[in-house]
Scaffold this motif. Structure first.
Motif, PDB file in Angstrom:
ATOM      1  N   LEU A 145       0.694  -1.162  -0.090  1.00 54.96           N
ATOM      2  CA  LEU A 145       0.042  -0.048  -0.094  1.00 54.96           C
ATOM      3  C   LEU A 145       0.889   1.232   0.017  1.00 54.96           C
ATOM      4  O   LEU A 145       2.028   1.258   0.593  1.00 54.96           O
ATOM      5  CB  LEU A 145      -0.829   0.231   1.172  1.00 54.96           C
ATOM      6  N   LYS A 146       0.332   2.288  -0.448  1.00 59.03           N
ATOM      7  CA  LYS A 146       0.860   3.737  -0.421  1.00 59.03           C
ATOM      8  C   LYS A 146       0.406   4.329   0.594  1.00 59.03           C
ATOM      9  O   LYS A 146       1.037   5.562   0.931  1.00 59.03           O
ATOM     10  CB  LYS A 146       0.217   4.140  -1.731  1.00 59.03           C
ATOM     11  N   VAL A 147      -0.053   3.934   1.722  1.00 62.02           N
ATOM     12  CA  VAL A 147      -0.262   4.690   2.990  1.00 62.02           C
ATOM     13  C   VAL A 147       0.151   3.829   4.216  1.00 62.02           C
ATOM     14  O   VAL A 147       0.251   2.619   4.172  1.00 62.02           O
ATOM     15  CB  VAL A 147      -1.878   4.749   3.221  1.00 62.02           C
ATOM     16  N   ASP A 148       0.292   4.533   5.406  1.00 62.28           N
ATOM     17  CA  ASP A 148       0.981   3.771   6.582  1.00 62.28           C
ATOM     18  C   ASP A 148      -0.311   2.938   7.108  1.00 62.28           C
ATOM     19  O   ASP A 148      -0.153   1.757   7.764  1.00 62.28           O
ATOM     20  CB  ASP A 148       1.450   4.479   7.553  1.00 62.28           C
ATOM     21  N   LYS A 149      -1.393   3.583   7.054  1.00 63.83           N
ATOM     22  CA  LYS A 149      -2.420   2.977   8.247  1.00 63.83           C
ATOM     23  C   LYS A 149      -3.906   3.018   7.147  1.00 63.83           C
ATOM     24  O   LYS A 149      -3.896   3.970   6.410  1.00 63.83           O
ATOM     25  CB  LYS A 149      -2.907   3.564   9.080  1.00 63.83           C
ATOM     26  N   LEU A 150      -4.758   2.042   7.283  1.00 62.85           N
ATOM     27  CA  LEU A 150      -5.670   2.072   6.601  1.00 62.85           C
ATOM     28  C   LEU A 150      -7.106   2.902   7.243  1.00 62.85           C
ATOM     29  O   LEU A 150      -8.029   3.229   6.866  1.00 62.85           O
ATOM     30  CB  LEU A 150      -6.558   0.659   6.335  1.00 62.85           C
ATOM     31  N   GLY A 151      -6.846   3.204   8.506  1.00 66.67           N
ATOM     32  CA  GLY A 151      -7.742   3.851   9.268  1.00 66.67           C
ATOM     33  C   GLY A 151      -8.828   2.991   9.684  1.00 66.67           C
ATOM     34  O   GLY A 151     -10.169   3.718   9.941  1.00 66.67           O
ATOM     35  N   LEU A 152      -8.799   1.910   9.833  1.00 65.47           N
ATOM     36  CA  LEU A 152      -9.738   1.030  10.295  1.00 65.47           C
ATOM     37  C   LEU A 152      -9.448   0.171  11.684  1.00 65.47           C
ATOM     38  O   LEU A 152      -8.381   0.205  11.966  1.00 65.47           O
ATOM     39  CB  LEU A 152      -9.987  -0.143   9.233  1.00 65.47           C
ATOM     40  N   ASP A 153     -10.364  -0.517  12.188  1.00 65.31           N
ATOM     41  CA  ASP A 153      -9.973  -1.168  13.446  1.00 65.31           C
ATOM     42  C   ASP A 153     -10.558  -2.747  13.380  1.00 65.31           C
ATOM     43  O   ASP A 153     -10.814  -2.918  12.249  1.00 65.31           O
ATOM     44  CB  ASP A 153     -10.844  -0.571  14.559  1.00 65.31           C
ATOM     45  N   SER A 154     -10.582  -3.390  14.289  1.00 59.76           N
ATOM     46  CA  SER A 154     -10.607  -4.748  14.288  1.00 59.76           C
ATOM     47  C   SER A 154     -12.198  -5.161  13.991  1.00 59.76           C
ATOM     48  O   SER A 154     -12.356  -6.235  13.830  1.00 59.76           O
ATOM     49  CB  SER A 154     -10.111  -5.458  15.489  1.00 59.76           C
ATOM     50  N   VAL A 161     -12.312  -3.795   4.248  1.00 63.05           N
ATOM     51  CA  VAL A 161     -10.843  -3.916   4.315  1.00 63.05           C
ATOM     52  C   VAL A 161     -10.351  -3.811   2.579  1.00 63.05           C
ATOM     53  O   VAL A 161      -9.434  -3.441   2.191  1.00 63.05           O
ATOM     54  CB  VAL A 161     -10.374  -5.085   4.814  1.00 63.05           C
ATOM     55  N   GLY A 162     -11.204  -4.845   2.018  1.00 62.81           N
ATOM     56  CA  GLY A 162     -11.090  -4.992   0.610  1.00 62.81           C
ATOM     57  C   GLY A 162     -11.113  -3.639  -0.179  1.00 62.81           C
ATOM     58  O   GLY A 162     -10.265  -3.340  -1.162  1.00 62.81           O
ATOM     59  N   TYR A 163     -11.975  -2.790   0.130  1.00 57.66           N
ATOM     60  CA  TYR A 163     -12.246  -1.840  -0.693  1.00 57.66           C
ATOM     61  C   TYR A 163     -11.156  -0.713  -0.223  1.00 57.66           C
ATOM     62  O   TYR A 163     -10.566  -0.124  -1.256  1.00 57.66           O
ATOM     63  CB  TYR A 163     -13.718  -1.103  -0.054  1.00 57.66           C
ATOM     64  N   MET A 164     -10.760  -0.580   0.862  1.00 54.85           N
ATOM     65  CA  MET A 164      -9.839   0.502   1.280  1.00 54.85           C
ATOM     66  C   MET A 164      -8.433  -0.066   0.686  1.00 54.85           C
ATOM     67  O   MET A 164      -7.648   0.921   0.433  1.00 54.85           O
ATOM     68  CB  MET A 164      -9.554   0.643   2.846  1.00 54.85           C
TER      69      MET A 164
END
Length: 181
Positions: A145-154, A161-164
């Motif tokens: 990925l081009k980002v450090d974090k997806l901004g999601l939780d468990s 998750v697939g979309y992001m």
């Protein structure tokens, strides 16, 4: 359109020898092979080990800031497939996960990595357990990925998750194995 341009650029770089292909390997899961009993669930009448496979990857593209690992069954009779495992926010410095990293609680995962909710309703690896009939495909994918974090939780679903992941993907590598009862 931007994805086709990126794919064309990657193909050009590979053909010219200027880039290496992103690669995924597993001693526990072979592409076009059959899943081992260790990667089969221990629910719904299945009697497997429910252990996530060991993974290693190399040659991630330049600019990779994190990785996502997913295991997805596109053949599940749900109309939308079945998410068996999602792990995201894996630091870019990580190049492998040990067997069993997907245990409940994620104690084998690198610091900062998060396991999303599977279609079993929990986080952590959920092994194969298709209904009787034709074998199902289990696609294990690592995405850079081009980002450090997806901004999601468990609590994030596999679909979210697939979309992001797709929205932030640089490259992916997959292994697909089958299993049937």
């Amino acid at each position: 359109m931007k994805y086709s341009i990126a794919a064309a650029l990657a193909a050009t770089l590979l053909a010219s020898g200027q880039a290496s292909a992103f690669e995924l390997a597993s001693p526990d899961m072979k592409d076009s092979g059959t899943l081992k009993i260790e990667q089969v669930a221990n629910v719904f009448g299945c009697k497997g080990g429910n252990i996530s496979p060991a993974l290693s990857w190399k040659d991630a593209p330049e600019g990779t800031k994190s990785f996502v690992v997913t295991v997805y069954d596109p053949d599940a009779p749900t109309g939308s497939g079945w998410w068996h495992w999602t792990v995201f926010d894996i630091p870019a410095s990580v190049k492998s996960l040990p067997s069993g990293a997907g245990s409940t609680g994620g104690t084998g995962l690198p610091s900062g990595a998060i396991q999303g909710r599977t279609d079993f309703g929990t986080s952590g690896f959920g092994g194969a357990c298709p209904p009787p009939g034709p074998a199902h495909r289990y696609r294990l994918t690592v995405t850079a990925l081009k980002v450090d974090k997806l901004g999601l939780d468990s609590n994030a679903s596999g679909a979210l998750v697939g979309y992001m992941t797709q929205a932030n993907a640089l490259a992916s590598a997959s292994i697909t194995a089958t299993y049937g009862q």
